[in-house]
Design a protein around this motif. Structure first.
Motif, mmCIF file in Angstrom:
data_model
loop_
_atom_site.group_PDB
_atom_site.id
_atom_site.type_symbol
_atom_site.label_atom_id
_atom_site.label_comp_id
_atom_site.label_asym_id
_atom_site.label_seq_id
_atom_site.Cartn_x
_atom_site.Cartn_y
_atom_site.Cartn_z
ATOM 1 N N MET A 2 0.809 -1.434 0.089
ATOM 2 C CA MET A 2 0.042 0.006 0.037
ATOM 3 C C MET A 2 1.050 1.223 -0.054
ATOM 4 O O MET A 2 0.759 2.213 -0.915
ATOM 5 C CB MET A 2 -0.831 0.145 1.159
ATOM 6 C CG MET A 2 -1.929 -1.188 1.182
ATOM 7 S SD MET A 2 -2.891 -1.499 2.693
ATOM 8 C CE MET A 2 -3.986 -0.169 2.726
ATOM 9 N N TYR A 3 1.945 1.178 0.708
ATOM 10 C CA TYR A 3 2.871 2.349 0.981
ATOM 11 C C TYR A 3 3.660 2.738 -0.303
ATOM 12 O O TYR A 3 3.884 3.649 -0.834
ATOM 13 C CB TYR A 3 3.851 2.374 1.879
ATOM 14 C CG TYR A 3 3.205 2.570 3.348
ATOM 15 C CD1 TYR A 3 2.842 3.896 3.907
ATOM 16 C CD2 TYR A 3 2.808 1.562 3.900
ATOM 17 C CE1 TYR A 3 2.218 4.173 5.052
ATOM 18 C CE2 TYR A 3 2.047 1.551 5.351
ATOM 19 C CZ TYR A 3 1.731 2.709 5.947
ATOM 20 O OH TYR A 3 1.136 3.232 7.208
ATOM 21 N N MET A 60 13.175 -0.452 -8.449
ATOM 22 C CA MET A 60 13.949 0.424 -7.953
ATOM 23 C C MET A 60 13.373 1.858 -7.663
ATOM 24 O O MET A 60 13.570 2.441 -6.285
ATOM 25 C CB MET A 60 15.273 0.280 -8.223
ATOM 26 C CG MET A 60 15.971 -0.876 -7.983
ATOM 27 S SD MET A 60 16.178 -1.345 -5.990
ATOM 28 C CE MET A 60 17.426 -0.445 -5.537
ATOM 29 N N PRO A 61 12.898 2.268 -8.614
ATOM 30 C CA PRO A 61 12.388 3.829 -8.409
ATOM 31 C C PRO A 61 11.583 3.967 -7.364
ATOM 32 O O PRO A 61 11.700 4.996 -6.463
ATOM 33 C CB PRO A 61 11.749 4.148 -9.756
ATOM 34 C CG PRO A 61 12.573 3.350 -10.492
ATOM 35 C CD PRO A 61 12.697 2.102 -9.915
ATOM 36 N N VAL A 62 10.794 3.053 -7.023
ATOM 37 C CA VAL A 62 9.814 3.156 -5.829
ATOM 38 C C VAL A 62 10.280 2.710 -4.542
ATOM 39 O O VAL A 62 10.181 3.296 -3.756
ATOM 40 C CB VAL A 62 8.340 2.125 -6.116
ATOM 41 C CG1 VAL A 62 7.583 1.886 -4.877
ATOM 42 C CG2 VAL A 62 7.709 2.619 -7.464
ATOM 43 N N SER A 110 10.566 7.607 2.332
ATOM 44 C CA SER A 110 10.231 8.831 2.743
ATOM 45 C C SER A 110 8.605 8.942 2.717
ATOM 46 O O SER A 110 8.259 9.856 3.394
ATOM 47 C CB SER A 110 10.965 9.671 1.589
ATOM 48 O OG SER A 110 11.943 9.517 1.435
ATOM 49 N N VAL A 111 8.089 8.220 1.769
ATOM 50 C CA VAL A 111 6.587 8.511 1.515
ATOM 51 C C VAL A 111 5.740 7.831 2.875
ATOM 52 O O VAL A 111 5.091 8.606 3.343
ATOM 53 C CB VAL A 111 6.102 7.929 0.183
ATOM 54 C CG1 VAL A 111 4.672 7.777 0.380
ATOM 55 C CG2 VAL A 111 6.505 8.698 -1.060
ATOM 56 N N GLU A 155 0.390 12.151 7.147
ATOM 57 C CA GLU A 155 -0.956 11.927 6.305
ATOM 58 C C GLU A 155 -1.184 10.847 5.805
ATOM 59 O O GLU A 155 -2.343 10.170 5.670
ATOM 60 C CB GLU A 155 -1.336 13.450 5.492
ATOM 61 C CG GLU A 155 -1.364 14.608 6.056
ATOM 62 C CD GLU A 155 -0.082 15.310 6.728
ATOM 63 O OE1 GLU A 155 0.973 14.659 6.499
ATOM 64 O OE2 GLU A 155 -0.048 16.186 7.368
ATOM 65 N N VAL A 156 -0.114 10.351 5.162
ATOM 66 C CA VAL A 156 0.065 9.045 4.425
ATOM 67 C C VAL A 156 -0.371 7.810 5.399
ATOM 68 O O VAL A 156 -0.896 7.029 5.123
ATOM 69 C CB VAL A 156 1.215 8.919 3.712
ATOM 70 C CG1 VAL A 156 1.450 7.411 3.029
ATOM 71 C CG2 VAL A 156 1.444 10.075 2.464
ATOM 72 N N ARG A 157 0.478 7.936 6.503
ATOM 73 C CA ARG A 157 0.225 6.825 7.500
ATOM 74 C C ARG A 157 -1.228 7.042 8.017
ATOM 75 O O ARG A 157 -1.787 5.936 8.099
ATOM 76 C CB ARG A 157 1.090 7.137 8.612
ATOM 77 C CG ARG A 157 2.575 6.961 8.130
ATOM 78 C CD ARG A 157 3.550 6.527 9.454
ATOM 79 N NE ARG A 157 3.565 5.015 9.485
ATOM 80 C CZ ARG A 157 3.868 3.980 8.826
ATOM 81 N NH1 ARG A 157 4.841 4.296 7.919
ATOM 82 N NH2 ARG A 157 3.591 2.843 9.156
#
Ligand code: DC
Length: 224
Positions: free
Chosen positions: A38-39, A93-95, A101-102, A107-109
């Motif tokens: 999900m993250y 890798m880009p993700v 950091s995301v 707010e994301v969490r």
């Protein structure tokens, strides 16, 4: 009182959490939820849409446009981001380089934890991640905290990543894992840590079958 069972599996990156969680879910006929996916899907959306992680409003607006869903197909779990299957892309890798950091953004969490807790209300589940036993389900039936030697973890992840990322090196993977461990354990928001009542499982020298048997022995007393 509900007799629903929640198994929370937390631990460092590439410790075999998802291997164990999937095997347990299959054996027990529980639903498996990969909270890291999900993250990762959120990180992919932010990457594609050039979201500035330091801009609170931009992050909050972007989260409103993200709809995640899990589907089971061919004995594998697929995650969709706004109806697109992104299961492979989120492992690249880009993700991987941006996801910590995301995942550190408040707010994301908040949004992910809300969705995860909702999933936990429906059925018996196995969920793996970093904060499942501490924050998402502090009263989970069984909590397992996984760890393994960092070199062994890097070798396992390297083998997993190589087919989709030719040219990748073991050193790069090792560095990425070390960096993610550092970010995951030192972030202000829900850092990775063992819940006091979590059982430690070090699988450096265990086969997947051995770790499954160990975990099953901890869950069995709760099965009616
Ligand atoms: O388990 P994974 O490598 O797919 O997780 C991706 C990232 O998401 C990892 O850097 C930690 C973060 N994560 C988290 O902060 N909380 C979770 N419950 C699951 C993952």
């Amino acid at each position: 009182m509900s007799n629903q069972i929640i198994i929370a599996i937390d631990g460092y990156s590439s410790c075999g959490k998802s291997t164990l969680a999937k095997a347990l879910a299959k054996e027990l006929h529980f639903i498996y939820v990969d909270s890291g996916a999900m993250y990762r899907a959120v990180a992919l959306y932010f990457l594609r849409n050039n979201i500035n992680l330091n801009d609170h409003n931009e992050v909050v607006e972007a989260l409103k446009n993200i709809h995640l869903n899990f589907h089971s197909r061919d004995y594998k779990t697929h995650i969709t981001l706004n109806d697109e299957d992104v299961s492979s892309e989120i492992r690249q890798m880009p993700v991987s380089e941006r996801v910590s950091s995301v995942a550190a953004i408040h707010e994301v969490r908040m949004e992910m934890v809300k969705q995860q807790q909702r999933m936990g209300k429906i059925k018996n589940i196995v969920m793996d991640g970093r904060d499942i036993g501490t924050t998402v389900f502090p009263t989970a039936t069984v909590k397992i905290f996984m760890t393994a030697d960092p070199k062994v973890r890097a070798e396992r992840r390297y083998k997993e990543l190589l087919p989709a990322n030719p040219g990748i090196t073991l050193e790069e993977v090792f560095e990425n894992l070390a960096h993610r461990d550092y970010q995951d354990t030192t972030r202000a928001e829900s850092p990775l840590r063992r819940a006091e009542d979590a059982i430690i499982l070090d699988n450096t020298d265990l086969t997947p079958d051995e770790q499954l048997l160990f975990a099953l022995s901890k869950v069995e007393p709760f099965l009616s």
